[in-house]
Design a protein around this motif. Structure first.
Motif, PDB file in Angstrom:
ATOM      1  N   VAL A 138       0.322  -1.478   0.252  1.00  0.00           N
ATOM      2  CA  VAL A 138       0.166  -0.303   0.049  1.00  0.00           C
ATOM      3  C   VAL A 138       0.871   0.995  -0.246  1.00  0.00           C
ATOM      4  O   VAL A 138       0.635   2.255  -0.938  1.00  0.00           O
ATOM      5  N   VAL A 198      -6.607   2.381   5.628  1.00  0.00           N
ATOM      6  CA  VAL A 198      -5.404   1.137   6.331  1.00  0.00           C
ATOM      7  C   VAL A 198      -5.025   0.631   7.153  1.00  0.00           C
ATOM      8  O   VAL A 198      -4.913  -0.716   7.730  1.00  0.00           O
ATOM      9  N   THR A 222      -6.033   0.118  -3.050  1.00  0.00           N
ATOM     10  CA  THR A 222      -5.956  -0.618  -1.241  1.00  0.00           C
ATOM     11  C   THR A 222      -6.938  -1.812  -0.871  1.00  0.00           C
ATOM     12  O   THR A 222      -6.179  -2.827  -0.249  1.00  0.00           O
TER      13      THR A 222
END
Length: 200
Positions: free
Chosen positions: A35, A141, A163
């Motif tokens: 990511v 995240v 993501t």
């Protein structure tokens, strides 16, 4: 600081009250690297494959090492393959880096009269406070990676499709690893039961 470092600091927090298997955490750290590499423009996602971009130095040495480890030959590497390859022994690498930077410290504990144990906990640093803020805010995240390894129950929605793909792959890989642990435990139980049956 980077998402992998924030994740490891969060996983080391005594206040979280949950432990994480090292293998699960290594997979999640590899996902966090993916990511962050996408955010830095070092890699893009084509379907589920990590397509490397131009090589340029990154601020975090471990992320820089991750960028150097990308497969640069077509058809490139799937996210799942990256997690299993890059994730191998990644937790000890990040632990060593954080300890070297003074972000983690040993805490001595005394149990009963003679038994002393030590645990690794985050030091009181700006990095710890930053990770705590991300965690408290349920930043998608970090929270998604934490949910994948069992540090929190709910997975927040993620707007970015790339993501979301990485987080889903981490969840699948952690589930696969858990299934393998169950199979091994069952085999050990079966072997023990067989030994008892034979009188060993």
């Amino acid at each position: 600081m980077s998402t992998p470092r924030d994740l490891l600091i969060t996983a080391s927090e005594p206040a979280i009250g949950r432990s994480v298997e090292q293998g699960d955490l290594s997979l999640a750290l590899a996902g966090a690297e993916a990511v962050d590499l996408m955010t830095a423009g070092a890699v893009t996602l084509a379907d589920d494959r990590l397509v490397p971009g131009e090589r340029s130095p990154l601020a975090d040495p471990l992320l820089d090492r991750a960028a150097a480890a990308l497969n640069r030959q077509a058809p490139y590497e799937t996210v799942a393959d990256w997690l299993w390859r890059r994730g191998r022994d990644l937790t000890p690498a990040y632990l060593a880096a954080l300890e070297a930077d003074g972000e983690l410290e040993e805490r001595r504990q005394r149990r009963w009269v003679v038994l002393r144990t030590t645990s690794i906990v985050p030091a009181d640093t700006p990095a710890r406070r930053r990770a705590a803020q991300r965690w408290a805010a349920a930043e998608p995240v970090l929270a998604g990676l934490g949910a994948a390894v069992g540090l929190r129950d709910a997975t927040p929605p993620v707007a970015d499709p790339g993501t979301a793909t990485v987080l889903a792959a981490v969840g699948d890989a952690v589930g696969e690893l858990a299934a393998e642990r169950r199979r091994r435990a069952r085999r050990r139980q079966d072997a023990a039961a067989e030994n008892v049956r034979r009188g060993y």
